[in-house]
Design an enzyme around this catalytic site. Structure first.
Site, mmCIF file in Angstrom:
data_model
loop_
_atom_site.group_PDB
_atom_site.id
_atom_site.type_symbol
_atom_site.label_atom_id
_atom_site.label_comp_id
_atom_site.label_asym_id
_atom_site.label_seq_id
_atom_site.Cartn_x
_atom_site.Cartn_y
_atom_site.Cartn_z
ATOM 1 N N SER A 127 0.815 -1.219 0.000
ATOM 2 C CA SER A 127 0.000 0.000 0.000
ATOM 3 C C SER A 127 0.848 1.268 0.000
ATOM 4 C CB SER A 127 -0.887 0.004 1.252
ATOM 5 O OG SER A 127 -1.472 1.260 1.438
ATOM 6 N N TYR A 159 -2.035 5.529 -4.299
ATOM 7 C CA TYR A 159 -3.081 6.529 -4.085
ATOM 8 C C TYR A 159 -2.570 7.824 -4.701
ATOM 9 C CZ TYR A 159 -6.010 3.970 -0.699
ATOM 10 O OH TYR A 159 -6.865 3.082 -0.090
ATOM 11 N N THR A 185 -5.757 2.704 -6.832
ATOM 12 C CA THR A 185 -7.031 2.538 -6.118
ATOM 13 C C THR A 185 -7.856 3.799 -6.261
ATOM 14 O OG1 THR A 185 -6.004 1.028 -4.555
ATOM 15 C CG2 THR A 185 -8.078 2.047 -3.868
ATOM 16 N N LYS A 253 -8.122 -0.451 -9.271
ATOM 17 C CA LYS A 253 -8.783 -1.186 -8.172
ATOM 18 C C LYS A 253 -9.944 -0.381 -7.612
ATOM 19 C CE LYS A 253 -7.773 -3.092 -3.556
ATOM 20 N NZ LYS A 253 -8.256 -2.127 -2.585
ATOM 21 N N HIS A 277 -13.682 -2.356 -1.609
ATOM 22 C CA HIS A 277 -12.745 -1.969 -0.554
ATOM 23 C C HIS A 277 -13.101 -2.670 0.773
ATOM 24 C CE1 HIS A 277 -9.528 1.221 -0.289
ATOM 25 N NE2 HIS A 277 -9.635 0.956 0.999
HETATM 26 C C1 LIG Z 1 -7.432 -2.002 7.524
HETATM 27 C C2 LIG Z 1 -7.520 -1.927 6.025
HETATM 28 C C3 LIG Z 1 -6.679 -1.078 5.327
HETATM 29 C C4 LIG Z 1 -6.754 -1.004 3.928
HETATM 30 N N1 LIG Z 1 -5.882 -0.201 3.258
HETATM 31 C C5 LIG Z 1 -5.927 -0.160 1.909
HETATM 32 C C6 LIG Z 1 -4.989 0.617 1.184
HETATM 33 O O1 LIG Z 1 -4.119 1.251 1.750
HETATM 34 N N2 LIG Z 1 -5.093 0.638 -0.171
HETATM 35 C C7 LIG Z 1 -6.062 -0.068 -0.841
HETATM 36 O O2 LIG Z 1 -6.125 -0.016 -2.067
HETATM 37 N N3 LIG Z 1 -6.944 -0.821 -0.164
HETATM 38 C C8 LIG Z 1 -6.896 -0.891 1.181
HETATM 39 N N4 LIG Z 1 -7.771 -1.688 1.854
HETATM 40 C C9 LIG Z 1 -8.748 -2.501 1.090
HETATM 41 C C10 LIG Z 1 -8.144 -3.852 0.705
HETATM 42 O O3 LIG Z 1 -7.148 -3.710 -0.270
HETATM 43 C C11 LIG Z 1 -9.195 -4.786 0.137
HETATM 44 O O4 LIG Z 1 -9.862 -4.160 -0.931
HETATM 45 C C12 LIG Z 1 -10.213 -5.256 1.176
HETATM 46 O O5 LIG Z 1 -9.632 -5.415 2.441
HETATM 47 C C13 LIG Z 1 -10.807 -6.573 0.715
HETATM 48 O O6 LIG Z 1 -11.776 -7.013 1.587
HETATM 49 P P1 LIG Z 1 -11.509 -8.091 2.750
HETATM 50 O O7 LIG Z 1 -10.859 -7.365 3.876
HETATM 51 O O8 LIG Z 1 -12.889 -8.524 3.076
HETATM 52 O O9 LIG Z 1 -10.657 -9.198 2.193
HETATM 53 C C14 LIG Z 1 -7.704 -1.785 3.241
HETATM 54 C C15 LIG Z 1 -8.519 -2.668 3.951
HETATM 55 C C16 LIG Z 1 -8.428 -2.751 5.326
HETATM 56 C C17 LIG Z 1 -9.303 -3.727 6.053
#
Ligand SMILES: Cc1cc2nc3c(=O)[nH]c(=O)nc-3n(C[C@H](O)[C@H](O)[C@H](O)COP(=O)(O)O)c2cc1C
Length: 383
Positions: A127, A159, A185, A253, A277
């Site tokens: 990330s 980002y 994203t 994404k 997300h």
């Molecule tokens: C705590 C947390 C932080 C996240 N940070 C990012 C991020 O920095 N960039 C991003 O594209 N997605 C981020 N996501 C989304 C994840 O990439 C992903 O789309 C999502 O967690 C998928 O769902 P799941 O947790 O049910 O597997 C984050 C998700 C969580 C839970």
């Protein structure tokens, strides 16, 4: 005297283990265990969904509403789950989703996750908001690969920054550090501000890069519209611009509609991640798994499509592949496993998921990814 941090059960936070604990048989077990190892506010941050949590729950319900039709007696002697995606070898169709601030779960954060990913031949997306720098993560990946003689794709999740010069700087740093793709994203540049990070956890890549935040001031003239956050939010023009800035494969994404998917492809995206997300941004949003077939139809059979949000079981991976995904990502499960047992935990979590996938493929009579089709499913998705 400062009191010891407490977990969501109001007990002192337990230190991560240096072994895989007994009794963990699936990803849900890691989640149950992780509650003891994470400070309460950090846990709420990781686990939460937007607003009422409707989409968060729906992501699971949508997977659970699909049933499988087993096919007996297939020849599995040559079975394999390898593929080439965007010219890169994926040993199995699961990757670690970009997840910010992994030091909230474990002191080694992303460094532990990437070592586990390499050990388990699993691609990882680091990330923009990682708590170790992208350079340190790439270095940890390369040392682990050399040590273990195993490797996997390492992609950088981008980002867009308020100042395009800073976005470009991130792209150039990622290219220099050896990342093999950029994942842009698009669904989270405008969302409710997250909780204040504890001491020792920061967006290590963004030191000295100013961020826009939504104002919480009741008396301010503007809430969102009319603020720099809205004015400078990424748009389709930025995709055109990004395409010109890098030769790396570019993945978008956070897409949930066929029109947006087609537009992304037309503007030069090499792949799309169908994602809400993890239910964290727009409550009421559709689940990726329920719109996946429309996106596959819109993009044609060859266009690389990935999916995340709610994947917890090998059978979920199977269902996503059957409905048109080339691969899936897991988000929260990596934090759960990281919190319990650091690198070992994440490696074990990936091993469990892979074992479940191979078992389900065997039951379903599929010896290769190509053999997984919608005919293996019985769809009873709730309307
Ligand atoms: C705590 C947390 C932080 C996240 N940070 C990012 C991020 O920095 N960039 C991003 O594209 N997605 C981020 N996501 C989304 C994840 O990439 C992903 O789309 C999502 O967690 C998928 O769902 P799941 O947790 O049910 O597997 C984050 C998700 C969580 C839970």
């Amino acid at each position: 005297m400062t009191s010891a941090p407490t977990n969501c059960l109001d007990q002192p936070v337990q230190a991560p283990l240096s072994r895989i604990p007994a009794g963990i048989a699936c990803l849900a077990d890691y989640r149950l265990r992780a509650q003891y190892h994470v400070e309460a506010q950090a846990w709420a941050h990781m686990e939460s969904g937007a607003d009422q949590g409707l989409t968060l729950a729906h992501n699971r319900a949508a997977f659970d509403g699909i049933r499988l039709r087993p096919q007996p007696l297939a020849d599995l002697s040559q079975a394999s789950i390898r593929q080439t995606l965007l010219g890169q070898l994926l040993e199995w169709p699961v990757m670690l989703a970009p997840v910010a601030y992994q030091r909230l779960a474990h002191p080694e954060g992303e460094l532990a996750s990437v070592r586990a990913a390499m050990a388990m031949h699993t691609g990882m997306m680091a990330s923009t908001l990682s708590s170790h720098t992208l350079e340190d993560i790439a270095q940890a990946a390369s040392s682990a690969s050399q040590e273990l003689g195993r490797t996997a794709p390492l992609w950088f999740q981008l980002y867009s920054q308020p100042d395009p010069a800073h976005t470009l700087e991130l792209i150039e740093r990622a290219e220099r550090a050896g990342y093999q793709a950029l994942v842009w994203t698009i669904d989270a540049s405008i969302k409710r501000s997250s909780y204040p990070l504890p001491a020792g956890v920061e967006a290590a890549n963004l030191r000295n890069m100013p961020q826009h935040r939504q104002s919480g001031d009741l008396m301010s003239e503007h809430i969102l519209f009319g603020t720099p956050l809205a004015a400078q939010a990424p748009s389709w023009k930025d995709l055109q611009w990004l395409r010109q800035q890098t030769r790396l494969p570019l993945i978008v994404k956070g897409i949930l509609s066929p029109d947006a998917a087609r537009k992304a492809a037309d503007l030069g995206a090499d792949a799309v991640v169908v994602s809400n997300h993890g239910g964290r941004v727009l409550d009421g949003a559709v689940a990726p798994i329920e719109v996946l077939p429309e996106l596959r139809t819109a993009l044609g059979p060859q266009f690389p499509l990935l999916l995340d949000s709610g994947v917890r079981l090998g059978t979920d991976v199977f269902k996503a592949l059957a409905l048109g995904a080339n691969a899936v990502l897991v988000g929260r499960p990596q934090l759960h496993a990281l919190a319990v047992a650091g690198m070992l935990g994440v490696a074990h979590m990936l091993h469990l998921l892979r074992a479940e996938l191979e078992l389900s493929m065997a039951q379903m009579g599929c010896a290769t990814l190509e053999q997984i089709t919608p005919d293996h499913l019985h769809l009873t998705l709730s309307k």
